[in-house]
Design a protein around this motif. Structure first.
Motif, PDB file in Angstrom:
ATOM      1  N   SER A  41       0.830  -1.204   0.000  1.00  0.00           N
ATOM      2  CA  SER A  41       0.000   0.000   0.000  1.00  0.00           C
ATOM      3  C   SER A  41       0.868   1.260   0.000  1.00  0.00           C
ATOM      4  CB  SER A  41      -0.927  -0.009   1.217  1.00  0.00           C
ATOM      5  OG  SER A  41      -1.557   1.246   1.358  1.00  0.00           O
ATOM      6  N   VAL A  42       1.809   1.323   0.930  1.00  0.00           N
ATOM      7  CA  VAL A  42       2.614   2.555   0.961  1.00  0.00           C
ATOM      8  C   VAL A  42       3.521   2.659  -0.266  1.00  0.00           C
ATOM      9  CG1 VAL A  42       2.546   2.923   3.470  1.00  0.00           C
ATOM     10  CG2 VAL A  42       4.423   1.588   2.479  1.00  0.00           C
ATOM     11  N   ALA A  43       4.047   1.502  -0.718  1.00  0.00           N
ATOM     12  CA  ALA A  43       4.953   1.546  -1.875  1.00  0.00           C
ATOM     13  C   ALA A  43       4.240   2.061  -3.119  1.00  0.00           C
ATOM     14  CB  ALA A  43       5.551   0.162  -2.128  1.00  0.00           C
ATOM     15  N   SER A  44       2.914   1.848  -3.160  1.00  0.00           N
ATOM     16  CA  SER A  44       2.169   2.269  -4.362  1.00  0.00           C
ATOM     17  C   SER A  44       1.922   3.777  -4.391  1.00  0.00           C
ATOM     18  CB  SER A  44       0.823   1.542  -4.408  1.00  0.00           C
ATOM     19  OG  SER A  44      -0.068   2.091  -3.444  1.00  0.00           O
ATOM     20  N   ARG A  45       2.096   4.456  -3.248  1.00  0.00           N
ATOM     21  CA  ARG A  45       1.755   5.889  -3.189  1.00  0.00           C
ATOM     22  C   ARG A  45       2.940   6.716  -3.683  1.00  0.00           C
ATOM     23  NH1 ARG A  45      -2.262   3.621  -1.376  1.00  0.00           N
ATOM     24  NH2 ARG A  45      -4.109   4.478  -0.484  1.00  0.00           N
ATOM     25  N   GLN A  46       3.169   6.589  -5.002  1.00  0.00           N
ATOM     26  CA  GLN A  46       4.347   7.186  -5.622  1.00  0.00           C
ATOM     27  C   GLN A  46       4.119   8.604  -6.123  1.00  0.00           C
ATOM     28  OE1 GLN A  46       7.429   6.298  -5.913  1.00  0.00           O
ATOM     29  NE2 GLN A  46       7.467   4.120  -5.404  1.00  0.00           N
ATOM     30  N   SER A  47       2.918   9.122  -5.952  1.00  0.00           N
ATOM     31  CA  SER A  47       2.668  10.492  -6.428  1.00  0.00           C
ATOM     32  C   SER A  47       3.622  11.443  -5.703  1.00  0.00           C
ATOM     33  CB  SER A  47       1.212  10.880  -6.131  1.00  0.00           C
ATOM     34  OG  SER A  47       0.906  10.641  -4.781  1.00  0.00           O
ATOM     35  N   TYR A  48       3.970  12.554  -6.358  1.00  0.00           N
ATOM     36  CA  TYR A  48       4.913  13.510  -5.753  1.00  0.00           C
ATOM     37  C   TYR A  48       4.394  13.938  -4.385  1.00  0.00           C
ATOM     38  CZ  TYR A  48       7.780  17.575  -4.903  1.00  0.00           C
ATOM     39  OH  TYR A  48       8.650  18.464  -4.323  1.00  0.00           O
ATOM     40  N   GLY A  49       5.252  13.807  -3.370  1.00  0.00           N
ATOM     41  CA  GLY A  49       4.812  14.166  -2.028  1.00  0.00           C
ATOM     42  C   GLY A  49       4.066  13.057  -1.318  1.00  0.00           C
TER      43      GLY A  49
END
Ligand code: ARG
Length: 459
Positions: A432-440
């Motif tokens: 889950s956290v690894a997928s949150r690649q959006s800037y910031g």
């Protein structure tokens, strides 16, 4: 008897209560170094412009250094009858050097003198705040680097929302404290103009050189309007405003530390250095420093409100009301510096319980949004429908007393036939956290990039 500094037209001295309400020496003695520095610059300028003889100016400059060392040695006879630091210093100078001391106040008033002294003092405090904030940011960046991929629950409404990383949470505060630091930097720039030479309010007929004193005292330039020079305290209000906002940030972090160190969370443990025990309950380990940061911030906010209230409605130019500026700013500055130092110490000694963080992140259906996003991405559902399907699965898990990844594939398919084995991968908190690649975003890669950026900026 009447006052030696201004008593020419007075036959009698003040009532004792008048003296008590009028005197500021008990607190403005803190301005002694700034007062002496300002007077020395003024005397040197009076000599350079031919208003004083060199020998008088030298006697004054030397005498003021003696006064300085007496105060620093702790054997200066502070007198309430002499009202404030300005008259205490001048009276002592007179006792030391005699007649030339009486020439120091040429082309000057206590009004521009106090405005100058106080600006110098507040400027030092802005610098101190900048230094302390930098130290705190470094500690937070180090925490973020260590925990760039420690997973913890992110909250909204203090309810588990989505997994985030410890590093991401720490870097959020780095951003806040960076803005605080830039507010002090901005305030410092604007306050760095010199009121000295405004005299009482209208300027002076003596041929003074205000650029010379401004430069000697490290100001960028003299203030351009003498009425403004003696009558505004916006530099103090700006300092208090920056301090108030910074205090709010400190208080929020302090509150999180109180929550996180509770038995119900146990995300962190404060070191012995930053906690206390209870005299009756042997098991206790109280986060007193965090609580006191949270509480003491009230003094900073109070000081800001108090000085805004003093200043509102004051007609130009000087009014004695403005003597009330100092205690507020002194107390707010002391409180802020102490809170920053305590927070820096606490955060650098903090032990983080990564197993607890991860367990908490994995409960409370924290990856429900990931499941809904999967349905959008892999099965083409509109987000609102995916939200609904996921909601029914949360309800099912809640009924069974388990978490989303514990549901069987059959149970998942009963909510929507498009769900497959592959969905389980997004239900794990690390994915889950690894997928949150959006800037910031909270992905460890993103956090590490921000850590590296700040390490560069703070080096
Ligand atoms: N103690 C005073 C203050 O803090 C100094 C200025 C007094 N000026 C005057 N005109 N009474 O503001």
């Amino acid at each position: 008897s009447s006052n030696a500094m201004w008593g020419g037209r007075f036959a009698a001295g003040p009532d004792a209560i008048m003296e008590a309400i009028n005197a500021s020496i008990s607190f403005d003695k803190r301005l002694y170094a700034q007062d002496i520095r300002g007077s020395r610059a003024h005397a040197a300028m009076l000599a350079a412009t031919g208003i004083l003889t060199n020998s008088d100016a030298e006697a004054i400059g030397e005498g003021l250094l003696t006064v300085l060392s007496e105060i620093e040695a702790g054997d200066f006879p502070f007198s309430t009858a002499l009202e404030d630091i300005h008259m205490n210093v001048e009276a002592r100078l007179k006792a030391l050097i005699g007649e030339p001391a009486g020439r120091l106040h040429t082309a000057r008033s206590r009004n521009d003198q106090v405005a100058t002294d106080f600006r110098l003092w507040v400027r030092d405090q802005a610098d101190a705040a900048i230094t302390s904030l930098t130290a705190l940011m470094k500690v937070l960046v180090a925490q973020a680097e260590k925990g760039a991929d420690w997973v913890m629950p992110g909250f909204t409404h203090l309810q588990t929302a989505q997994p985030v990383t410890w590093g991401h949470h720490m870097m959020a505060y780095v951003e806040m404290f960076a803005r605080d630091r830039s507010r002090f930097e901005d305030a410092r720039k604007r306050m760095n103009e010199c009121p000295l030479g405004s005299a009482a309010l209208a300027g002076t007929g003596f041929p003074i050189d205000r650029h010379m004193t401004a430069q000697a005292l490290g100001f960028d330039r003299p203030m351009a309007n003498s009425l403004d020079g003696v009558s505004d305290r916006d530099f103090a209000l700006e300092f208090l405003s920056a301090a108030a906002i910074c205090s709010v940030h400190l208080s929020r972090l302090a509150e999180e530390l109180v929550i996180w160190s509770s038995a119900q969370f146990r995300f962190v443990a404060m070191s012995d250095k930053w906690s206390t025990g209870s005299s009756i309950m042997p098991q206790k380990r109280n986060p007193d420093a965090a609580e006191l940061i949270r509480a003491k911030i009230g003094r900073v906010l109070g000081a800001a409100v108090a000085l805004f209230t003093v200043m509102k409605g004051l007609p130009l130019a000087y009014s004695k009301d403005m003597q009330e500026d100092k205690e507020q700013v002194f107390d707010a500055a002391d409180t802020l510096m102490l809170a920053l130092a305590a927070m820096t110490g606490m955060m650098s000694d903090l032990t983080v319980n990564t197993a607890k963080l991860e367990a908490a992140a994995s409960s409370g259906f924290s990856t429900a949004t990931d499941l809904a996003d999967w349905l959008v991405r892999e099965a083409g559902l509109p987000f609102r429908d995916a939200h609904h399907v996921t909601g029914s699965l949360v309800a099912l898990a809640e009924k069974k007393g388990c978490d989303l990844p514990d549901l069987s594939l059959e149970e998942l398919k009963s909510a929507h036939p498009a769900l497959t084995e592959a969905v389980y991968s997004v239900l794990g908190v690390h994915n889950s956290v690894a997928s949150r690649q959006s800037y910031g975003g909270t992905a460890p890669d993103q956090v590490r990039a921000q850590v590296a950026r700040w390490q560069g900026l703070l080096a």
